[in-house]
Scaffold this active site. Sequence first.
Site, PDB file in Angstrom:
ATOM      1  N   PRO A  21      17.258 -10.548  33.250  1.00 25.22           N
ATOM      2  CG  PRO A  21      19.528 -10.109  33.117  1.00 25.22           C
ATOM      3  CD  PRO A  21      18.546 -11.056  33.718  1.00 25.22           C
ATOM      4  CG  ASN A  22      18.083  -6.427  29.339  1.00 27.81           C
ATOM      5  OD1 ASN A  22      17.805  -5.295  29.723  1.00 27.81           O
ATOM      6  ND2 ASN A  22      19.305  -6.919  29.405  1.00 27.81           N
ATOM      7  NE  ARG A  68      16.956  -8.349  24.875  1.00 28.30           N
ATOM      8  CZ  ARG A  68      17.475  -9.302  25.625  1.00 28.30           C
ATOM      9  NH1 ARG A  68      16.695 -10.070  26.370  1.00 28.30           N
ATOM     10  NH2 ARG A  68      18.772  -9.489  25.643  1.00 28.30           N
ATOM     11  CE1 TYR A  76      16.862 -13.168  22.866  1.00 34.26           C
ATOM     12  CE2 TYR A  76      17.070 -10.833  22.362  1.00 34.26           C
ATOM     13  CZ  TYR A  76      17.621 -12.014  22.825  1.00 34.26           C
ATOM     14  OH  TYR A  76      18.934 -12.047  23.243  1.00 34.26           O
ATOM     15  CG  ASN A 130      15.508 -16.805  29.385  1.00 35.61           C
ATOM     16  OD1 ASN A 130      16.724 -16.616  29.471  1.00 35.61           O
ATOM     17  ND2 ASN A 130      14.808 -16.455  28.324  1.00 35.61           N
ATOM     18  CB  ALA A 168      23.118 -11.179  29.894  1.00 33.01           C
ATOM     19  CD  GLU A 190      20.814 -22.893  30.324  1.00 33.54           C
ATOM     20  OE1 GLU A 190      21.398 -23.886  30.825  1.00 33.54           O
ATOM     21  OE2 GLU A 190      21.377 -22.066  29.589  1.00 33.54           O
ATOM     22  CG  HIS A 214      18.598 -19.726  26.662  1.00 40.66           C
ATOM     23  ND1 HIS A 214      18.944 -18.642  27.433  1.00 40.66           N
ATOM     24  CD2 HIS A 214      19.263 -20.783  27.174  1.00 40.66           C
ATOM     25  CE1 HIS A 214      19.791 -19.037  28.370  1.00 40.66           C
ATOM     26  NE2 HIS A 214      19.997 -20.333  28.240  1.00 40.66           N
ATOM     27  NE  ARG A 242      21.786 -14.197  19.881  1.00 35.41           N
ATOM     28  CZ  ARG A 242      21.196 -13.464  20.843  1.00 35.41           C
ATOM     29  NH1 ARG A 242      20.481 -14.078  21.796  1.00 35.41           N
ATOM     30  NH2 ARG A 242      21.309 -12.163  20.832  1.00 35.41           N
ATOM     31  NE  ARG A 251      24.109 -13.120  22.617  1.00 32.10           N
ATOM     32  CZ  ARG A 251      23.641 -12.146  23.410  1.00 32.10           C
ATOM     33  NH1 ARG A 251      23.129 -12.432  24.584  1.00 32.10           N
ATOM     34  NH2 ARG A 251      23.666 -10.893  23.016  1.00 32.10           N
TER      35      ARG A 251
END
Length: 154
Positions: free
Chosen positions: A14-15, A22, A27, A78, A81, A102, A104, A111, A115
């Site tokens: 998502p996102n 964003r 990012y 990835n 959230a 995984e 990111h 953070r 998270r």
Amino acid sequence: MAPGPLRILCLSGPNLQLLGRREPEIYGSDTLEVIHERLRRAGAAAGAEVECRQSNHEGELVGWIGEAMGTRDGLLLNPGAYTHTSYALYDALRAVGVPCIEVHLSNPEAREPFRRRSRVAAACVGKVAGFGSGSYDLALAGLVELLTRGSRAA
Ligand code: DQA
């Protein structure tokens, strides 16, 4: 080892379709399309077919992981959230047994507290985080390395 190129599926959650716009201070400025194109090219150069998809829906990501069973040699994921919440993604990765890295862009552990926990990490062979969009490239290189020195899916 199956003949032909390695088959790799890269999934983003998502996102991440908003990358480039964003929170660029976190990012970066690369769009997901730019990242995907880079992965396809780097994959081709390394003997891998890389297909890239993005979804804002947990169930769709779960479905795509399920499809990878017997059809893909490796996964880049990835989960956005969902990293921090999704037992369904963890179970899907466990169920298919396809090696997954995984990924990111940020370093989630540096953070906010929520998270710091990844629900999917224990179902992955490795993790790349904190290198901006380069995390995807590094993860692909690591996955190809892992798959070429290990054994391939049937
Ligand atoms: C992210 C980190 C997650 O915590 C966050 O929810 C994202 C992006 C990353 O790539 O840094 O959506 O997965």
